[in-house]
Design an enzyme around this catalytic site. Structure first.
Site, mmCIF file in Angstrom:
data_model
loop_
_atom_site.group_PDB
_atom_site.id
_atom_site.type_symbol
_atom_site.label_atom_id
_atom_site.label_comp_id
_atom_site.label_asym_id
_atom_site.label_seq_id
_atom_site.Cartn_x
_atom_site.Cartn_y
_atom_site.Cartn_z
ATOM 1 C CE LYS A 208 -4.381 0.977 0.298
ATOM 2 N NZ LYS A 208 -5.481 0.118 -0.071
ATOM 3 C CG ASP B 99 -7.121 3.385 -0.661
ATOM 4 O OD1 ASP B 99 -7.820 2.328 -0.579
ATOM 5 O OD2 ASP B 99 -7.497 4.240 0.249
HETATM 6 P P1 NDP Z 1 -12.769 8.139 -2.529
HETATM 7 O O1 NDP Z 1 -11.865 9.136 -2.489
HETATM 8 O O2 NDP Z 1 -13.395 7.767 -4.066
HETATM 9 O O3 NDP Z 1 -13.924 8.451 -1.801
HETATM 10 C C1 NDP Z 1 -14.014 8.508 -0.464
HETATM 11 C C2 NDP Z 1 -15.115 8.918 0.485
HETATM 12 O O4 NDP Z 1 -15.022 8.462 1.675
HETATM 13 C C3 NDP Z 1 -15.599 10.405 0.001
HETATM 14 O O5 NDP Z 1 -17.040 10.405 0.233
HETATM 15 C C4 NDP Z 1 -14.914 11.149 1.332
HETATM 16 O O6 NDP Z 1 -15.395 12.337 1.843
HETATM 17 C C5 NDP Z 1 -15.161 9.963 2.400
HETATM 18 N N1 NDP Z 1 -14.198 10.070 3.379
HETATM 19 C C6 NDP Z 1 -12.682 9.983 3.371
HETATM 20 N N2 NDP Z 1 -12.179 10.234 4.366
HETATM 21 C C7 NDP Z 1 -12.961 10.522 5.313
HETATM 22 C C8 NDP Z 1 -12.851 10.879 6.552
HETATM 23 N N3 NDP Z 1 -11.648 11.062 6.948
HETATM 24 N N4 NDP Z 1 -14.130 11.213 7.356
HETATM 25 C C9 NDP Z 1 -15.193 11.274 6.565
HETATM 26 N N5 NDP Z 1 -15.358 10.975 5.539
HETATM 27 C C10 NDP Z 1 -14.297 10.534 4.635
HETATM 28 O O7 NDP Z 1 -12.289 6.790 -1.947
HETATM 29 P P2 NDP Z 1 -12.862 5.132 -2.271
HETATM 30 O O8 NDP Z 1 -14.206 5.243 -2.601
HETATM 31 O O9 NDP Z 1 -11.682 4.616 -3.418
HETATM 32 O O10 NDP Z 1 -12.476 4.281 -0.845
HETATM 33 C C11 NDP Z 1 -13.342 4.444 0.131
HETATM 34 C C12 NDP Z 1 -12.714 3.270 1.127
HETATM 35 O O11 NDP Z 1 -12.950 2.058 0.360
HETATM 36 C C13 NDP Z 1 -11.343 3.379 1.832
HETATM 37 O O12 NDP Z 1 -11.476 2.937 2.965
HETATM 38 C C14 NDP Z 1 -10.641 2.619 0.938
HETATM 39 O O13 NDP Z 1 -9.593 2.286 1.417
HETATM 40 C C15 NDP Z 1 -11.636 1.493 0.442
HETATM 41 N N6 NDP Z 1 -11.479 0.470 -0.649
HETATM 42 C C16 NDP Z 1 -11.186 1.377 -1.751
HETATM 43 C C17 NDP Z 1 -11.012 0.365 -2.930
HETATM 44 C C18 NDP Z 1 -10.977 0.909 -4.297
HETATM 45 O O14 NDP Z 1 -11.017 -0.087 -5.207
HETATM 46 N N7 NDP Z 1 -11.158 2.218 -4.822
HETATM 47 C C19 NDP Z 1 -10.881 -1.058 -2.841
HETATM 48 C C20 NDP Z 1 -11.192 -1.601 -1.668
HETATM 49 C C21 NDP Z 1 -11.232 -0.858 -0.465
HETATM 50 P P3 NDP Z 1 -14.885 13.559 1.147
HETATM 51 O O15 NDP Z 1 -14.633 13.471 -0.322
HETATM 52 O O16 NDP Z 1 -15.339 14.746 1.777
HETATM 53 O O17 NDP Z 1 -13.366 13.407 1.801
HETATM 54 O O1 2IT Z 2 -8.114 -1.459 -0.620
HETATM 55 C C1 2IT Z 2 -7.995 -2.022 -1.896
HETATM 56 O O2 2IT Z 2 -8.033 -3.200 -1.834
HETATM 57 C C2 2IT Z 2 -7.742 -0.807 -2.778
HETATM 58 N N1 2IT Z 2 -7.523 0.164 -2.560
HETATM 59 C C3 2IT Z 2 -7.495 -1.701 -4.212
HETATM 60 C C4 2IT Z 2 -6.198 -2.011 -4.686
HETATM 61 C C5 2IT Z 2 -5.926 -2.507 -5.724
HETATM 62 O O3 2IT Z 2 -4.577 -2.956 -6.259
HETATM 63 O O4 2IT Z 2 -6.793 -2.482 -6.889
#
Ligand code: NDP
Ligand code: 2IT
Length: 449
Positions: free
Chosen positions: A130, A170
């Site tokens: 990561k 992420d």
């Molecule tokens: P994005 O940046 O697309 O979206 C994040 C969302 O969460 C936004 O709505 C953001 O609001 C909110 N958010 C982030 N930080 C905070 C905080 N500290 N407090 C309140 N709200 C918060 O990210 P993703 O959707 O890609 O990721 C979301 C979660 O999913 C994370 O935990 C990530 O690790 C996990 N994840 C992502 C994957 C992926 O493929 N993208 C795969 C597996 C897990 P704002 O815009 O206002 O900050």
């Molecule tokens: O937390 C996760 O699994 C991710 N942000 C996606 C990682 C990836 O390599 O697709």
């Protein structure tokens, strides 16, 4: 609040605390896994002899570097960036990059540690890593984002490679950022190495269904958990935290399964729409205009926006935390249970606190931990790597079908492993033990390296 660890595991955890001071999120992630592993050591003493757990808790390589860049006013800016290459027993390091001001080594290590076990659960050949930076993308212009990404890659490129380390997105890193990062990698190395990044644009080596995969996968996992209880998502009310990549596509798939999404959020506040959240509006606001979720009520005046509101105060049957770590605490969990929630699945990584997990599990509701429930994203990244390796491009339908099958298998593996180790219905134990056994066996086979 934490439960006691098995006697053999206590000194291992103490050592993790001593070696990694001040990294609360990393401690939390390790403790949660160690809580599951007591019965594994009794069954497999060879893992203790070979110090597999200690080795799993120590990243193979940690890179910390400075990212200097210039903002639109010509001012110099300095950020710190990280890549933690955690474990490569099953394949090249694989895991996303996060851009958020809260990023520090402890967050990157908790995410990397979780990623190792998550990637093992996918059944695909990927190790875990990561990275990220404390860079705050909010309010930055497109040119600033590009300059930051280029500067970051100018250092990071030397550690990457399709057989070495393969980043993705992420929080704060989506298709736009991957484009700038990949472009700079290509320029510096003079190699069109598609397989060095996933989450790429569909015109240049990206996989169909990758953007949707994490959210879709989380909902497939929920549907499997409910199926195991002779229930389904059809007709359920659902609350999703966040409104980013994972949240949007979790809402979309939950809606496809017949659920009604009544609330979502961002870090500014929550939107409640009793008629059902209109996804096209959320996509426009977040994916196209890059605005705050508050803008939702401009298009839907009947909906309610609550600045700084708590999303878990909205009654629902299914709760999907899809924003960030430790966003659902013990009190929130108790409130969810009281208000009739029957299932929680984590689209985000470690969104539920230790106390929150205990409350949900004591109440006997279906609880899907992130490393199982959100593994569809990285699994589809591995499918993107397959397509890149064979210079092929699959249809959306075929890729989504592969994703669906993978999520069904992950659910089955976690379910069966939990039963085998005497904890039926406990998906945390199932996920931790199943993932650990895969990585542990591979490390054991390869000797002390
Ligand atoms: P994005 O940046 O697309 O979206 C994040 C969302 O969460 C936004 O709505 C953001 O609001 C909110 N958010 C982030 N930080 C905070 C905080 N500290 N407090 C309140 N709200 C918060 O990210 P993703 O959707 O890609 O990721 C979301 C979660 O999913 C994370 O935990 C990530 O690790 C996990 N994840 C992502 C994957 C992926 O493929 N993208 C795969 C597996 C897990 P704002 O815009 O206002 O900050
Ligand atoms: O937390 C996760 O699994 C991710 N942000 C996606 C990682 C990836 O390599 O697709």
């Amino acid at each position: 609040m934490t439960t006691q660890l098995d006697e053999k595991l206590q000194p291992i955890y103490q050592d993790v605390l001593n070696r990694n001071p001040g990294e609360a999120e990393f401690h939390q992630a390790v403790h949660e896994v160690l809580e599951s592993l007591g019965p594994v050591l009794s069954k497999h003493p060879e893992f203790a002899d070979r110090k597999i757990i200690q080795r799993l808790c120590e990243p193979e390589r940690q890179i910390i570097f400075c990212v200097p860049w210039q903002d639109d006013n010509g001012e110099y800016q300095i950020n710190r960036a990280f890549r933690v290459e955690f474990n490569s027993a099953l394949g090249p390091y694989k895991g996303g990059l996060r851009f958020h001001p809260s990023v520090y080594l402890g967050i990157v290590k908790f995410l990397g540690f979780e990623q190792v076990l998550k990637n093992a659960l996918t059944g695909l050949p990927i190790g875990g890593g990561k990275g990220g930076s404390d860079f705050d993308p909010k309010g930055k212009s497109d040119s600033e984002i590009m300059r930051f990404c280029q500067s970051m890659m100018t250092e990071l490129y030397r550690y990457l490679g399709e057989y070495t380390d393969v980043p993705a997105g992420d929080i704060g890193v989506g298709g736009r950022e991957i484009g700038y990062l990949f472009g700079q990698y290509k320029r510096i190395t003079n190699r069109y190495e598609s397989g060095v990044f996933t989450g790429k644009g569909l015109d240049w080596g990206g996989s169909r269904a990758r953007k949707e995969a994490t959210g879709f996968g989380t909902v497939y996992f929920v549907e499997e958990m409910l199926k195991a209880r002779s229930d389904s998502l059809d007709g359920k009310t659902c609350v999703v935290s966040g409104s980013g990549n994972v949240a949007i596509y979790a809402m979309e798939k939950a809606r496809d399964f017949g659920a009604k999404i009544v609330a979502c959020s961002d870090s500014g506040g929550i939107v409640v729409d009793e008629k059902g959240i209109d996804l096209e509006t959320v996509k426009r606001i977040k994916e196209v205009e890059r605005r705050r979720i508050q803008a939702y009520v401009e298009a839907h005046p009947h909906a309610r926006y609550v600045e700084g509101g708590n999303i878990w105060s909205v009654p629902c049957q299914v709760a999907l935390p899809c924003a960030t770590q430790n966003e659902l605490n013990g009190k929130d969990a108790a409130r969810l249970v009281e208000q009739g929630c029957i299932a929680v699945a984590e689209g985000a990584n470690m969104p539920t606190t230790t106390e929150g997990i205990r409350v949900l599990q004591d109440a006997g509701i279906a609880y899907g931990p992130g490393k199982a429930a959100n593994a569809g994203g990285v699994a589809t990244s591995a499918l993107e790597m397959q397509q890149n390796a064979s210079r092929d491009s699959w249809t959306f339908e075929y890729t989504e079908k592969r994703l669906h099958d993978i999520m069904i298998n992950i659910h089955r593996d976690c379910f069966e492993t939990a039963e085998e180790f005497g904890a039926p219905g406990n998906y945390i134990k199932g996920a931790n033990i199943h993932g650990f056994l895969k990585v542990g066996r591979a490390m054991s086979d390869m000797g002390l390296i």
